[in-house]
Motif scaffolding. Sequence first.
Motif, PDB file in Angstrom:
ATOM      1  N   ALA A   1       0.690  -1.308  -0.040  1.00  0.00           N
ATOM      2  CA  ALA A   1      -0.123   0.247   0.103  1.00  0.00           C
ATOM      3  C   ALA A   1       0.847   1.385  -0.012  1.00  0.00           C
ATOM      4  O   ALA A   1       2.055   1.190   0.635  1.00  0.00           O
ATOM      5  N   PRO A   2       0.556   2.521  -0.595  1.00  0.00           N
ATOM      6  CA  PRO A   2       1.233   3.537  -0.732  1.00  0.00           C
ATOM      7  C   PRO A   2       1.109   4.463   0.570  1.00  0.00           C
ATOM      8  O   PRO A   2       0.789   5.699   0.552  1.00  0.00           O
ATOM      9  N   GLY A   3       1.223   3.806   1.755  1.00  0.00           N
ATOM     10  CA  GLY A   3       1.152   4.650   3.037  1.00  0.00           C
ATOM     11  C   GLY A   3      -0.031   4.211   3.879  1.00  0.00           C
ATOM     12  O   GLY A   3      -0.761   3.181   3.537  1.00  0.00           O
ATOM     13  N   VAL A   4      -0.199   4.705   4.924  1.00  0.00           N
ATOM     14  CA  VAL A   4      -1.279   4.692   5.735  1.00  0.00           C
ATOM     15  C   VAL A   4      -2.434   5.381   5.223  1.00  0.00           C
ATOM     16  O   VAL A   4      -2.401   6.381   4.566  1.00  0.00           O
ATOM     17  N   THR A   5      -3.672   4.792   5.667  1.00  0.00           N
ATOM     18  CA  THR A   5      -4.953   5.305   4.999  1.00  0.00           C
ATOM     19  C   THR A   5      -5.273   6.564   5.842  1.00  0.00           C
ATOM     20  O   THR A   5      -4.493   6.937   7.042  1.00  0.00           O
ATOM     21  N   VAL A   6      -6.110   7.428   5.396  1.00  0.00           N
ATOM     22  CA  VAL A   6      -6.488   8.665   5.993  1.00  0.00           C
ATOM     23  C   VAL A   6      -7.069   8.429   7.556  1.00  0.00           C
ATOM     24  O   VAL A   6      -7.027   8.956   8.330  1.00  0.00           O
ATOM     25  N   GLU A   7      -8.083   7.200   7.535  1.00  0.00           N
ATOM     26  CA  GLU A   7      -8.497   7.010   8.646  1.00  0.00           C
ATOM     27  C   GLU A   7      -7.393   6.425   9.872  1.00  0.00           C
ATOM     28  O   GLU A   7      -7.591   6.512  11.137  1.00  0.00           O
ATOM     29  N   GLN A   8      -6.558   5.696   9.149  1.00  0.00           N
ATOM     30  CA  GLN A   8      -5.541   5.027  10.286  1.00  0.00           C
ATOM     31  C   GLN A   8      -4.658   6.539  10.804  1.00  0.00           C
ATOM     32  O   GLN A   8      -4.348   6.454  12.179  1.00  0.00           O
ATOM     33  N   ARG A   9      -4.221   7.377  10.003  1.00  0.00           N
ATOM     34  CA  ARG A   9      -3.655   8.611  10.297  1.00  0.00           C
ATOM     35  C   ARG A   9      -4.437   9.521  11.582  1.00  0.00           C
ATOM     36  O   ARG A   9      -3.937   9.829  12.528  1.00  0.00           O
ATOM     37  N   GLU A  10      -5.686   9.583  11.179  1.00  0.00           N
ATOM     38  CA  GLU A  10      -6.608  10.225  11.982  1.00  0.00           C
ATOM     39  C   GLU A  10      -6.518   9.383  13.329  1.00  0.00           C
ATOM     40  O   GLU A  10      -6.885  10.204  14.374  1.00  0.00           O
ATOM     41  N   SER A  11      -6.797   8.250  13.550  1.00  0.00           N
ATOM     42  CA  SER A  11      -6.771   7.222  14.667  1.00  0.00           C
ATOM     43  C   SER A  11      -5.558   7.617  15.182  1.00  0.00           C
ATOM     44  O   SER A  11      -5.387   7.716  16.806  1.00  0.00           O
ATOM     45  N   ILE A  12      -4.186   7.366  14.838  1.00  0.00           N
ATOM     46  CA  ILE A  12      -2.912   7.585  15.388  1.00  0.00           C
ATOM     47  C   ILE A  12      -2.897   9.163  15.928  1.00  0.00           C
ATOM     48  O   ILE A  12      -1.992   9.180  17.113  1.00  0.00           O
ATOM     49  N   ASP A  13      -3.346  10.062  15.163  1.00  0.00           N
ATOM     50  CA  ASP A  13      -3.380  11.297  15.620  1.00  0.00           C
ATOM     51  C   ASP A  13      -4.101  11.590  17.051  1.00  0.00           C
ATOM     52  O   ASP A  13      -3.684  12.299  17.894  1.00  0.00           O
ATOM     53  N   GLY A  14      -5.176  10.898  17.127  1.00  0.00           N
ATOM     54  CA  GLY A  14      -5.888  10.828  18.495  1.00  0.00           C
ATOM     55  C   GLY A  14      -5.325  10.069  19.696  1.00  0.00           C
ATOM     56  O   GLY A  14      -5.671  10.051  20.699  1.00  0.00           O
TER      57      GLY A  14
END
Length: 858
Positions: free
Chosen positions: A71-84
């Motif tokens: 995959a070309p990186g983390v998904t938007v949802e995964q990024r938002e979850s990590i930010d939280g």
Amino acid sequence: MARNSTMRKVSLRNIASHKLRLALTVLAVVLGTAFISGAFMFTNALSNTFDSAVNSAYSDVDAVVSGEEGAPGVTVEQRESIDGEDMVARTNVTASTTVVVATGGAEDPEPIQTGGGTSSLTIWYAPEDVVGNPIEMVDGSAPETAEEVAVNAAGAENFGVSVGDELLVVDPETRYEVTVTGMYEQELDQGASLMISVPENVYLDRYTDGTHAGELLVAGTDGTDPQELVDYLTATYPELGVETGEQLAEEVSELISTALDFVNYFLIAFGLVALLVGTFLIANTFSMIVAQRTKEFALLRALGASRGQITRSVILEAFIVGLIGSALGVLAGMGLVALIKAFMASQDAALPGSGLGLSTSAVIVPIVLGTVVTIISAWAPARKAGQVEPVEAMRSTEASTSQPLIVRTVAGVILLAVGILLGLGGALWEDGTTANRAWLVGGGALSLIVGFFLAGPALSLPIVPTFGRLIGAPFGAIGKLASTNSRRNPRRTSTTAFALALGIALVTVIGMLGQTMKNSVSDLLESNISADYVLTGPTTGSFPTPREVPQRAAETDGVAETITYSSIPVASDGIYSSSFGPGGGVSNVIQGDPADMVATEAIEGTTDISEDGMIATESFAAEQGWSVGDVLELTAPGISPAATDVEVVGIYEDNDILNSSVISQGAVERLELPNDITQILAVGVNGEEGIDMDQLRANLEDSVADLLVVQVMSQEDVTGMAGQSVNQMLNILYSLLALAIIIAILGIVNTLTLSVIERRQELGMLRAVGAQRRQVRTMIILESVQIAVFGAVAGVLLGLFLGWAFLEALSNTGIENIAVPWAMVGGVLVGSLVVGVLAAIFPAQRAAKTPPLDAISD
């Protein structure tokens, strides 16, 4: 003990009293060791630069998070979850896109040429939001909209960009205008590249698929241990890859170091060639010195010195010369690296944070190697010195008597015969593997080189004087005398010429390899490219062909058809198959009939996949077990869960361009993949029947002119560009081999200078009986030309045979139509005359100044 102390004093005083002889011998050691030392230092400097850049990029980065495999990186949802997450303070997306930047706006664009650097578009983060390498806004303000960018201050200064300038940005998708709102500084930025930054939302909207955000740099909250953060994220998101910034920096540095090892080995190999050539020069020098000091050694023997003491005294001199030369070689290596760095900086390719690359190995290895080589070179002359009998002191001259050449000549002829047989065996053994044939040729090369060294004196006897009489005829008695002189000491003549022959043989072999490669590449491309014109993006960097090109080409006057050749991450039955070989995560995809762009001969079925289907080469199909009619599953792992079927409609002859398989664009479109994952490699264009090709080219150039990055190339252009790449490689090799040639030339200077010293009485007698200074100079120059031409001819003959045998041994790899660069060979032979004249200038001047009466009285 007293005797040993006395002999040491004799050795040291002898060195000090013959400064010219010392300088000439030391110089040979310096050149060889300087290259080896410089190779170590330069690769250390490169490594330091990359390490500094990597450490800077990942400093203050607690964790680096990458997406699922494929995959070309983390998904938007995964990024938002990590930010939280409570342990996470902030995250940055790390990504960049290669672009072309032009000044002057859309009306009159002028591309910024970055030379060795690049133009790239990255994401802007305010200094307080940055994870990792800190940045500082030094002029203007941060970009806020899609029409605004910030530019690295060093790059802006280098390329003449200012706040408020309007820039045109061309990317693989489109082109748009932006305004420079600010300048920022970044650690280690030397200004070789132009980096323009846009807000995160703008970048993600333009350059991602909307689902994936890319790789993340993560900063933990105050007091959070990086490893603790990595462990937590790994446990919480097991599908993602998580590492500390420090771990990733070490891994990247190790990969870079491994890659640079090749550069180091490559440079050291040429340094060893230079040292090998220097070895013969050093051995020749010590042989002449021993011959000239026969009377001195005999007197020492008469005074009680033993054979061992005489031998050890010469070895001590060699040790001192080797140590001094090697130490100076290290200093010269430092100067060489400094010059290379200065040149690279002038070409906008500076090495920040590299230093001179000094290390223990860069100092110790060359010193030890240079000293050992010098001692080995002096070993035989030292033993010969120890064999001098006391009675030699009563002779009236120090001139060495010639020794029989029968034993070494017989051994040399045998080795020459063996070398020729091995070379012929490797070249003509058609059923042998490439490796075995190459080993035979390599053994033949070693045998030929050693054989020529041994048989050289005997070979020179009928050749060099004959040539000497030929070129000396216009000069009368002086010409005859020069011819006679070259015959007097065939060992010296041959050994001096051998160093030059070795260097020229290497140049000839590489010249044949380069000419044959150019011809092979030209033949390959001319026979495989069937399109009238090929449109591509820049030939350097990773910038693909813009997506607008196929449509613009199709709409151009005079174009009958276009064929789009792309690279897309899709797999057939799980197999990726690009032109770079199986694997790699991408496959060849063509829109149109491949035969209209690349010559493809169908063995079974058809090669036309204009509508649907896929084709494969005979060998690749056999390897995968595919046959015409097979239906394979087409997927895009890690990108889309969708799948479709594609039928193998044809098998074609093995092809050097499309060398695995090709999938139709129609089949790939059924997967409904995002556009941004497609990289267009080239667009083939065929003109309408009867159209003038020059007019068609002009029409195509007009159609794509405003894209700035598209090149319109004919078959001749493509082959010419491939030839340029080979030429660039050859120029590097020739530059490195020039060192061996320079050392060989110094060998001629050294030999002639020592010969002048040895023949002081003879030269004085000539002057006393009426020889003019210019006549003495002419004689020495003619002797030098004889040596140089003999070495050049021998080197060319060795090189031609070994080059032919080597290329024949590689015939199984696709190298055909062996070519000889006759212009280069002719240039080498003519150049040897020039070398002979130049090398004789200093010795000839010294000989001409010999005072007649003083020389006779000596």
